[in-house]
Design a protein around this motif. Structure first.
Motif, PDB file in Angstrom:
ATOM      1  N   ALA A   1       6.845 -20.862   6.766  1.00 14.20           N
ATOM      2  CA  ALA A   1       5.522 -21.163   6.218  1.00 14.20           C
ATOM      3  C   ALA A   1       4.901 -19.899   5.622  1.00 14.20           C
ATOM      4  O   ALA A   1       3.685 -19.768   5.551  1.00 14.20           O
ATOM      5  CB  ALA A   1       4.621 -21.748   7.300  1.00 14.20           C
ATOM      6  N   GLN A   2       5.740 -18.965   5.213  1.00 12.51           N
ATOM      7  CA  GLN A   2       5.295 -17.766   4.507  1.00 12.51           C
ATOM      8  C   GLN A   2       6.413 -17.314   3.577  1.00 12.51           C
ATOM      9  O   GLN A   2       7.571 -17.664   3.764  1.00 12.51           O
ATOM     10  CB  GLN A   2       4.924 -16.651   5.485  1.00 12.51           C
ATOM     11  CG  GLN A   2       6.080 -16.149   6.329  1.00 12.51           C
ATOM     12  CD  GLN A   2       5.627 -15.245   7.465  1.00 12.51           C
ATOM     13  OE1 GLN A   2       4.715 -15.577   8.220  1.00 12.51           O
ATOM     14  NE2 GLN A   2       6.260 -14.077   7.581  1.00 12.51           N
ATOM     15  N   HIS A   3       6.023 -16.540   2.564  1.00 18.57           N
ATOM     16  CA  HIS A   3       6.978 -16.161   1.521  1.00 18.57           C
ATOM     17  C   HIS A   3       7.860 -14.978   1.922  1.00 18.57           C
ATOM     18  O   HIS A   3       9.031 -14.913   1.540  1.00 18.57           O
ATOM     19  CB  HIS A   3       6.231 -15.807   0.233  1.00 18.57           C
ATOM     20  CG  HIS A   3       5.462 -16.945  -0.357  1.00 18.57           C
ATOM     21  ND1 HIS A   3       6.050 -17.896  -1.163  1.00 18.57           N
ATOM     22  CD2 HIS A   3       4.153 -17.295  -0.259  1.00 18.57           C
ATOM     23  CE1 HIS A   3       5.136 -18.782  -1.561  1.00 18.57           C
ATOM     24  NE2 HIS A   3       3.984 -18.432  -1.016  1.00 18.57           N
ATOM     25  N   ASP A   4       7.295 -14.023   2.660  1.00 18.27           N
ATOM     26  CA  ASP A   4       7.974 -12.753   2.916  1.00 18.27           C
ATOM     27  C   ASP A   4       7.921 -12.387   4.395  1.00 18.27           C
ATOM     28  O   ASP A   4       7.118 -12.936   5.162  1.00 18.27           O
ATOM     29  CB  ASP A   4       7.314 -11.625   2.114  1.00 18.27           C
ATOM     30  CG  ASP A   4       7.282 -11.902   0.620  1.00 18.27           C
ATOM     31  OD1 ASP A   4       8.303 -12.364   0.083  1.00 18.27           O
ATOM     32  OD2 ASP A   4       6.221 -11.670   0.003  1.00 18.27           O
ATOM     33  N   VAL A   5       8.746 -11.437   4.768  1.00 15.07           N
ATOM     34  CA  VAL A   5       8.629 -10.750   6.054  1.00 15.07           C
ATOM     35  C   VAL A   5       8.703  -9.257   5.776  1.00 15.07           C
ATOM     36  O   VAL A   5       9.113  -8.833   4.687  1.00 15.07           O
ATOM     37  CB  VAL A   5       9.739 -11.164   7.056  1.00 15.07           C
ATOM     38  CG1 VAL A   5       9.606 -12.617   7.456  1.00 15.07           C
ATOM     39  CG2 VAL A   5      11.127 -10.864   6.490  1.00 15.07           C
ATOM     40  N   GLY A   6       8.323  -8.460   6.759  1.00 18.44           N
ATOM     41  CA  GLY A   6       8.466  -7.013   6.626  1.00 18.44           C
ATOM     42  C   GLY A   6       9.836  -6.591   7.112  1.00 18.44           C
ATOM     43  O   GLY A   6      10.123  -6.672   8.313  1.00 18.44           O
ATOM     44  N   TYR A   7      10.692  -6.149   6.204  1.00 20.81           N
ATOM     45  CA  TYR A   7      12.060  -5.802   6.584  1.00 20.81           C
ATOM     46  C   TYR A   7      12.095  -4.717   7.660  1.00 20.81           C
ATOM     47  O   TYR A   7      12.893  -4.788   8.608  1.00 20.81           O
ATOM     48  CB  TYR A   7      12.850  -5.332   5.361  1.00 20.81           C
ATOM     49  CG  TYR A   7      13.287  -6.417   4.406  1.00 20.81           C
ATOM     50  CD1 TYR A   7      12.759  -7.702   4.463  1.00 20.81           C
ATOM     51  CD2 TYR A   7      14.244  -6.156   3.432  1.00 20.81           C
ATOM     52  CE1 TYR A   7      13.167  -8.688   3.579  1.00 20.81           C
ATOM     53  CE2 TYR A   7      14.670  -7.142   2.535  1.00 20.81           C
ATOM     54  CZ  TYR A   7      14.120  -8.395   2.605  1.00 20.81           C
ATOM     55  OH  TYR A   7      14.531  -9.366   1.722  1.00 20.81           O
TER      56      TYR A   7
ATOM     57  N   ARG B   1       6.270  -4.739   2.542  1.00 21.88           N
ATOM     58  CA  ARG B   1       6.180  -3.437   3.193  1.00 21.88           C
ATOM     59  C   ARG B   1       4.891  -3.296   4.010  1.00 21.88           C
ATOM     60  O   ARG B   1       4.866  -2.658   5.068  1.00 21.88           O
ATOM     61  CB  ARG B   1       6.247  -2.327   2.132  1.00 21.88           C
ATOM     62  CG  ARG B   1       7.575  -2.268   1.410  1.00 21.88           C
ATOM     63  CD  ARG B   1       7.501  -1.454   0.106  1.00 21.88           C
ATOM     64  NE  ARG B   1       7.182  -0.062   0.315  1.00 21.88           N
ATOM     65  CZ  ARG B   1       8.080   0.879   0.593  1.00 21.88           C
ATOM     66  NH1 ARG B   1       9.357   0.556   0.724  1.00 21.88           N
ATOM     67  NH2 ARG B   1       7.706   2.139   0.756  1.00 21.88           N
ATOM     68  N   TRP B   2       3.822  -3.921   3.518  1.00 21.34           N
ATOM     69  CA  TRP B   2       2.530  -3.797   4.185  1.00 21.34           C
ATOM     70  C   TRP B   2       2.475  -4.606   5.470  1.00 21.34           C
ATOM     71  O   TRP B   2       1.795  -4.227   6.422  1.00 21.34           O
ATOM     72  CB  TRP B   2       1.415  -4.170   3.212  1.00 21.34           C
ATOM     73  CG  TRP B   2       1.400  -3.213   2.071  1.00 21.34           C
ATOM     74  CD1 TRP B   2       2.016  -3.362   0.855  1.00 21.34           C
ATOM     75  CD2 TRP B   2       0.802  -1.915   2.065  1.00 21.34           C
ATOM     76  NE1 TRP B   2       1.832  -2.234   0.086  1.00 21.34           N
ATOM     77  CE2 TRP B   2       1.084  -1.333   0.803  1.00 21.34           C
ATOM     78  CE3 TRP B   2       0.054  -1.194   2.979  1.00 21.34           C
ATOM     79  CZ2 TRP B   2       0.636  -0.065   0.450  1.00 21.34           C
ATOM     80  CZ3 TRP B   2      -0.400   0.071   2.637  1.00 21.34           C
ATOM     81  CH2 TRP B   2      -0.100   0.624   1.380  1.00 21.34           C
ATOM     82  N   ARG B   3       3.214  -5.699   5.488  1.00 24.34           N
ATOM     83  CA  ARG B   3       3.316  -6.451   6.751  1.00 24.34           C
ATOM     84  C   ARG B   3       4.083  -5.633   7.786  1.00 24.34           C
ATOM     85  O   ARG B   3       3.770  -5.684   8.988  1.00 24.34           O
ATOM     86  CB  ARG B   3       4.001  -7.801   6.490  1.00 24.34           C
ATOM     87  CG  ARG B   3       4.320  -8.607   7.744  1.00 24.34           C
ATOM     88  CD  ARG B   3       3.073  -8.913   8.556  1.00 24.34           C
ATOM     89  NE  ARG B   3       3.412  -9.644   9.776  1.00 24.34           N
ATOM     90  CZ  ARG B   3       3.829  -9.081  10.901  1.00 24.34           C
ATOM     91  NH1 ARG B   3       3.985  -7.757  10.976  1.00 24.34           N
ATOM     92  NH2 ARG B   3       4.088  -9.822  11.968  1.00 24.34           N
TER      93      ARG B   3
END
Length: 316
Positions: free
Chosen positions: A50-56, A182-184
């Motif tokens: 339910a979100q587009h990205d994660v913080g790698y 990156r900010w997440r």
């Protein structure tokens, strides 16, 4: 919260008697809410983000700390349930669990390769009766999907149609269905900054706390609210207590290379995140208001207690 923690402690015992997630998702004859369980390799095909990205970098940190072995992986998932909403799967024309939290934990599990790990999904809503587009609208109206993403790594987030959310949950060495935010990652690290001056609690000087609902469940997407503030602060020196604070973060952040899973030096991310502490605890954080056009305030949500336009209440 105490009741929730007690239930989590019992999950390894209860897993043998919990409903099978495979059967739950495929049986729409009756509505379902509650906890189900199955091995990740069995349930993975039914889970949608339910979100587009994660913080790698934050996923990498979780892999290093919590997924060093199959028993470590099981321990990590036995202390966390993944909240989800049941809805239509427009790809398979069947149904899916839409994860509304825990994306980084599940991504770390998927990347670790320990796919025999039992995962526990807490279904908070069953919306399988809704058509796909109506379902997505409902999910976003209830603020249970995160619609924002960065058009470029350091650009401020913009709203992306929920129809463009990843169609599968995959975070393996050969298949990454998420982009890198990156900010997440920085938000995750800043919430876990340790300080030697803390005598009663090792995170007493962290950037913020992750609030919970009255029932003990976590509030989804809290870190993204702070990451929005961080991006503004990258180009607005006035948000920082001092120029030295601003320059220290800007320098360390600017030195961080592009993230490639398996090759991320998480200690460098920890250092950059520590430089955010003066910002988090400065006066500007208390006065900062998130744009209402991007962050909804929904007191009627069944899973969260509203989304304040301020981020101050999330500090310790």
């Amino acid at each position: 919260r105490t009741l929730t923690m007690r239930l989590l402690a019992l999950l390894p015992i209860l897993a043998v008697s919990l409903p099978d997630c495979d059967k739950v998702v495929n049986d729409a004859s009756t509505s379902f809410t509650g906890v189900c369980s199955n091995k990740w390799h069995n349930v993975k095909a039914y889970v949608r983000p339910a979100q587009h990205d994660v913080g790698y970098a934050w996923v990498q940190k979780k892999v290093e700390e919590d997924f060093g072995s199959s028993s470590d992986a099981q321990d990590a998932l036995d202390t966390k349930t993944i909240p989800a909403v049941l809805g239509v799967n427009n790809v398979t024309q069947s149904y899916a669990f839409y994860a509304i939290d825990g994306h980084h934990t599940v991504a770390a599990l998927d990347y670790s390769g320990y796919h025999d790990t039992h995962v526990h999904l807490t279904v908070v809503l069953d919306l399988r009766a809704l058509d796909y587009d109506v379902f997505l609208e409902k999910l976003t109206t209830l603020a249970l999907a995160y619609e924002l993403a960065h058009p470029s790594p350091d650009a401020q987030s913009i709203k992306i149609p929920p129809q463009q959310l990843p169609l599968r949950f995959s975070f393996t060495k050969d298949d990454l269905s998420f982009g890198d935010d990156r900010w997440r990652s920085l938000a995750g690290f800043s919430r876990k900054v340790k300080n030697d001056a803390c005598t009663d609690y090792k995170y007493c000087m962290r950037c913020f706390m992750r609030g919970c609902n009255p029932d003990g469940s976590s509030i989804p997407f809290v870190e993204y609210k702070w990451s929005y503030f961080f991006v503004d602060a990258l180009t607005d020196e006035s948000l920082w207590p001092t120029n030295d604070d601003y320059e220290a973060f800007k320098s360390n952040y600017g030195d961080l290379p592009e993230c490639k899973m398996g090759k991320i030096d998480t200690s460098r991310w920890e250092k950059a995140a520590a430089d955010l502490i003066p910002l988090c605890r400065g006066e500007a954080a208390g006065a900062f208001r998130l744009p209402s056009s991007l962050f909804k305030v929904r007191d009627s949500s069944p899973h969260r207690n509203g989304v304040s336009s301020s981020i101050l209440h999330l500090r310790t």
